[in-house]
Scaffold this motif. Structure first.
Motif, PDB file in Angstrom:
ATOM      1  N   GLY A   1       0.451  -1.143   0.017  1.00 57.71           N
ATOM      2  CA  GLY A   1      -0.112  -0.417  -0.046  1.00 57.71           C
ATOM      3  C   GLY A   1       0.884   1.452   0.501  1.00 57.71           C
ATOM      4  N   GLY A   2       1.777   1.061   0.591  1.00 52.95           N
ATOM      5  CA  GLY A   2       2.938   2.562   0.551  1.00 52.95           C
ATOM      6  C   GLY A   2       3.736   2.480  -0.795  1.00 52.95           C
ATOM      7  N   LEU A   3       3.959   1.393  -1.641  1.00 49.97           N
ATOM      8  CA  LEU A   3       4.786   1.546  -3.000  1.00 49.97           C
ATOM      9  C   LEU A   3       3.077   2.031  -3.406  1.00 49.97           C
ATOM     10  N   TYR A   4       2.210   2.097  -3.767  1.00 46.36           N
ATOM     11  CA  TYR A   4       1.473   2.214  -3.859  1.00 46.36           C
ATOM     12  C   TYR A   4       0.949   3.868  -3.957  1.00 46.36           C
ATOM     13  N   THR A   5       0.988   4.317  -3.006  1.00 41.87           N
ATOM     14  CA  THR A   5       0.605   5.491  -2.456  1.00 41.87           C
ATOM     15  C   THR A   5       2.261   6.242  -3.137  1.00 41.87           C
ATOM     16  N   LEU A   6       2.665   6.167  -2.904  1.00 47.71           N
ATOM     17  CA  LEU A   6       4.436   6.895  -3.683  1.00 47.71           C
ATOM     18  C   LEU A   6       4.028   6.641  -4.840  1.00 47.71           C
ATOM     19  N   ALA A   7       3.696   5.829  -5.544  1.00 49.62           N
ATOM     20  CA  ALA A   7       3.383   5.505  -7.067  1.00 49.62           C
ATOM     21  C   ALA A   7       2.334   6.589  -7.549  1.00 49.62           C
ATOM     22  N   THR A   8       1.491   6.765  -7.179  1.00 51.70           N
ATOM     23  CA  THR A   8       0.344   7.481  -7.586  1.00 51.70           C
ATOM     24  C   THR A   8       0.359   9.307  -7.287  1.00 51.70           C
ATOM     25  N   LEU A   9       0.823   9.031  -5.993  1.00 49.46           N
ATOM     26  CA  LEU A   9       1.209  10.771  -5.385  1.00 49.46           C
ATOM     27  C   LEU A   9       2.073  11.301  -6.834  1.00 49.46           C
ATOM     28  N   THR A  10       3.223  10.328  -6.715  1.00 47.37           N
ATOM     29  CA  THR A  10       3.659  10.868  -8.084  1.00 47.37           C
ATOM     30  C   THR A  10       3.425  11.264  -9.040  1.00 47.37           C
ATOM     31  N   SER A  11       2.206  10.478  -9.641  1.00 43.08           N
ATOM     32  CA  SER A  11       1.344  10.571 -10.925  1.00 43.08           C
ATOM     33  C   SER A  11       0.435  11.385 -10.680  1.00 43.08           C
ATOM     34  N   ALA A  12       0.394  11.990  -9.169  1.00 39.07           N
ATOM     35  CA  ALA A  12       0.087  13.098  -9.026  1.00 39.07           C
ATOM     36  C   ALA A  12      -0.092  14.643  -9.683  1.00 39.07           C
ATOM     37  N   THR A  13       2.081  14.412  -8.622  1.00 37.00           N
ATOM     38  CA  THR A  13       2.278  15.202  -9.455  1.00 37.00           C
ATOM     39  C   THR A  13       2.443  16.082 -10.941  1.00 37.00           C
ATOM     40  N   GLY A  14       2.744  14.938 -11.490  1.00 39.35           N
ATOM     41  CA  GLY A  14       3.175  14.530 -12.804  1.00 39.35           C
ATOM     42  C   GLY A  14       1.524  15.565 -13.953  1.00 39.35           C
TER      43      GLY A  14
ATOM     44  N   THR B   1      -8.269  17.148 -10.859  1.00 41.74           N
ATOM     45  CA  THR B   1      -8.149  15.676 -11.100  1.00 41.74           C
ATOM     46  C   THR B   1      -6.676  14.831 -10.108  1.00 41.74           C
ATOM     47  N   ALA B   2      -5.431  15.985  -9.506  1.00 42.02           N
ATOM     48  CA  ALA B   2      -4.629  15.694  -9.173  1.00 42.02           C
ATOM     49  C   ALA B   2      -5.158  15.050  -7.364  1.00 42.02           C
ATOM     50  N   ALA B   3      -5.770  15.818  -7.403  1.00 35.74           N
ATOM     51  CA  ALA B   3      -6.329  16.501  -6.262  1.00 35.74           C
ATOM     52  C   ALA B   3      -6.988  14.408  -5.794  1.00 35.74           C
ATOM     53  N   LEU B   4      -7.698  14.381  -6.959  1.00 35.50           N
ATOM     54  CA  LEU B   4      -7.998  12.447  -6.693  1.00 35.50           C
ATOM     55  C   LEU B   4      -7.315  12.069  -6.592  1.00 35.50           C
ATOM     56  N   VAL B   5      -6.288  11.810  -7.242  1.00 34.63           N
ATOM     57  CA  VAL B   5      -5.657  11.095  -7.048  1.00 34.63           C
ATOM     58  C   VAL B   5      -5.108  11.077  -6.472  1.00 34.63           C
ATOM     59  N   ALA B   6      -4.378  11.955  -6.317  1.00 32.00           N
ATOM     60  CA  ALA B   6      -3.312  11.824  -4.371  1.00 32.00           C
ATOM     61  C   ALA B   6      -4.930  11.152  -3.250  1.00 32.00           C
ATOM     62  N   ALA B   7      -6.089  11.501  -3.264  1.00 31.42           N
ATOM     63  CA  ALA B   7      -6.858  10.787  -2.180  1.00 31.42           C
ATOM     64  C   ALA B   7      -6.826   9.338  -2.767  1.00 31.42           C
ATOM     65  N   SER B   8      -6.836   9.140  -3.965  1.00 32.66           N
ATOM     66  CA  SER B   8      -6.585   7.002  -4.425  1.00 32.66           C
ATOM     67  C   SER B   8      -5.664   6.596  -3.909  1.00 32.66           C
TER      68      SER B   8
ATOM     69  N   MET C   1     -13.204  14.168  -2.866  1.00 31.33           N
ATOM     70  CA  MET C   1     -11.462  13.611  -3.114  1.00 31.33           C
ATOM     71  C   MET C   1     -12.217  12.631  -1.651  1.00 31.33           C
ATOM     72  N   ALA C   2     -13.573  11.723  -1.499  1.00 30.40           N
ATOM     73  CA  ALA C   2     -13.918  11.309  -0.641  1.00 30.40           C
ATOM     74  C   ALA C   2     -13.584  10.011  -1.075  1.00 30.40           C
ATOM     75  N   MET C   3     -14.571  10.173  -2.401  1.00 28.80           N
ATOM     76  CA  MET C   3     -15.114   8.547  -2.806  1.00 28.80           C
ATOM     77  C   MET C   3     -13.551   8.360  -3.638  1.00 28.80           C
ATOM     78  N   PRO C   4     -12.933   9.022  -4.240  1.00 27.30           N
ATOM     79  CA  PRO C   4     -12.004   8.121  -4.585  1.00 27.30           C
ATOM     80  C   PRO C   4     -10.463   7.494  -3.483  1.00 27.30           C
ATOM     81  N   GLY C   5     -10.366   8.244  -2.089  1.00 24.96           N
ATOM     82  CA  GLY C   5     -10.020   7.771  -1.181  1.00 24.96           C
ATOM     83  C   GLY C   5     -10.144   6.699  -1.066  1.00 24.96           C
ATOM     84  N   ILE C   6     -11.608   6.667  -0.355  1.00 28.76           N
ATOM     85  CA  ILE C   6     -12.019   5.287   0.793  1.00 28.76           C
ATOM     86  C   ILE C   6     -12.215   4.463  -0.176  1.00 28.76           C
ATOM     87  N   GLY C   7     -13.200   4.671  -1.103  1.00 30.28           N
ATOM     88  CA  GLY C   7     -14.006   3.457  -2.191  1.00 30.28           C
ATOM     89  C   GLY C   7     -12.184   2.891  -2.989  1.00 30.28           C
ATOM     90  N   THR C   8     -11.460   3.749  -3.150  1.00 28.06           N
ATOM     91  CA  THR C   8     -10.069   3.133  -3.947  1.00 28.06           C
ATOM     92  C   THR C   8      -9.260   2.018  -2.396  1.00 28.06           C
TER      93      THR C   8
END
Length: 416
Positions: free
Chosen positions: A57-70, A357-364, A237-244
């Motif tokens: 989950g931590g690696l997935y978070t790192l990867a997804t936050l990187t994508s959100a920044t881009g 969208t970046a905020a949604l990706v960050a939440a996920s 951000m709730a739906m992408p964060g919690i649903g994901t």
């Protein structure tokens, strides 16, 4: 309350319908970057690389936050490049990344591949699809957004169970190769054919903006200084964060509940069907009432689904949970796709939507990481669900209190 007559579907020209179908194909093509897709590889990837739930989950978070920044930087390309050209470039990148996933041999490369999947799929391709629908459609905007999202609904309905069976039959690396082939040989040609010209006829201008753009004064820098934007952001951000997080950690969830994973994934069509029906209904309401009026009810079904996860252990509750998830996701897609246009106009909608969208990706990204960290420390998902339900209810109350301010802004935008 003022009701706006909704145009009849018969007013859709063939070109407009083709563009909406192109949006549907684009959202379907985002699936390899969506958590519902990647989560089906959770168990095999953890076994392959010896990862715990928290570490993966931590690696997935790192990867997804990187994508959100881009995405923050790349999202503005939707204001400058025609949708077909940009979508095809992104889909080519997504297909290449799927091939990369089939070849990963170490953790650093896995993180890179996950980041690219999230950037091209969940991030940029979804952003381009929904930006195109929001910008190029006016009186049909709500329904264009709803129908375009049917592609993701179709993927959510068919792919989780299909992937579970295919991984068992052919191996996870082969499934990623097949994914790349489907993108390159089927979905990319469809987008090329469907997004010809503009939905109103003629060619898309070189820079991509629609005619009669509104909100010229709402550049991204000004939006970032707008308190209303920041007040709206936590709730979406709730739906992408919690649903994901629940989908990503489904293996832990079903183990804790005593459910079978195949039974759990077999109910994904309930999620997809609910998203489809509620999205279509919400699209009509957006065109008739305005998207901003629907915001206070967005998160109520998700809150109820979290409470069900917290209190019910029987397998019959699985479709009820997916029903709650689907109602919130289905209504949120057209509502939030249109709200940004109602508040900020169309001139810079690509750059503005990229922030959201970046905020949604960050939440996920943060959802699975936080949940995995809590699981590793002995707090199971069903106990976490109580806190997630409380967050949803608090955000829904906040949207209700913000209604007068949002209404004034939307009315100002309609007169621009």
């Amino acid at each position: 309350m003022t009701l706006t007559p909704t145009p009849a579907p018969s007013e859709l020209t063939g070109r407009r319908a083709g563009w909406i179908a192109g949006g549907l194909v684009m959202t379907l093509a985002t699936m390899p970057g969506q958590t519902n897709f990647i989560a089906q590889f959770n168990a095999v990837l953890r076994a392959e690389f010896g990862l715990s739930s928290g570490l993966f989950g931590g690696l997935y978070t790192l990867a997804t936050l990187t994508s959100a920044t881009g995405l923050i930087f790349a999202g503005a390309l939707a204001d400058r490049i025609a949708p077909r050209k940009l979508a095809l470039a992104i889909m080519a990148g997504l297909a290449a990344t799927a091939l990369l996933m089939s070849r990963v041999e170490n953790l650093p490369l896995l993180v890179v591949a996950l980041a690219l999947l999230r950037f091209f799929g969940q991030g940029m391709l979804m952003h381009v699809a929904l930006t195109a629908m929001a910008r190029w459609f006016d009186r049909f905007r709500g329904r264009a957004l709803s129908f375009a999202m049917f592609g993701m609904t179709l993927g959510d309905s068919l792919l989780p169970f299909t992937l579970t069976v295919s991984i068992a039959a052919f191996g996870w690396r082969t499934v990623w190769i097949g994914t790349a082939c489907a993108l390159a040989l089927v979905l990319m040609p469809l987008v090329f054919l469907l997004l010809r010209g503009s939905p109103e006829g003629g060619a898309v201008p070189a820079g991509g903006p629609a005619p009669a753009a509104t909100g010229l004064e709402w550049r991204r820098a000004r939006v970032l200084r707008d308190p209303l934007f920041w007040a709206i952001l936590p709730g979406i951000m709730a739906m992408p964060g919690i649903g994901t997080l629940f989908i990503f950690h489904q293996a832990d969830l079903v183990e804790a509940k005593g459910w079978d994973l195949t039974t759990f994934t077999a109910f994904f069509p309930v999620l997809a069907g609910t998203v489809a029906a509620s999205s279509l209904a919400a699209g009509v309401l957006v065109d008739r009432l305005g998207a901003w009026r629907l915001m206070p009810v967005l998160l109520l079904p998700l809150a109820l689904a979290c409470l069900a996860l917290a209190t019910v252990t029987q397998a019959w509750s699985i479709p009820l949970v997916f029903l709650g998830f689907g109602l919130t996701q289905g209504v949120m897609n057209p509502v939030m796709g249109a709200v940004w246009v109602e508040l900020y106009g169309t001139a810079h909608i690509g750059a503005i939507r990229s922030l959201a969208t970046a905020a949604l990706v960050a939440a996920s990204a943060l959802g699975p990481g936080l949940a995995g960290w809590l699981i590793d420390r002995g707090l199971p998902l069903e106990r976490q669900a109580v806190g997630y339900a409380a967050f949803c209810l608090a955000c829904a109350a906040g949207y209700a209190l913000l209604q007068p301010r949002i209404r004034r802004r939307a009315m100002e935008g309609s007169r621009a």
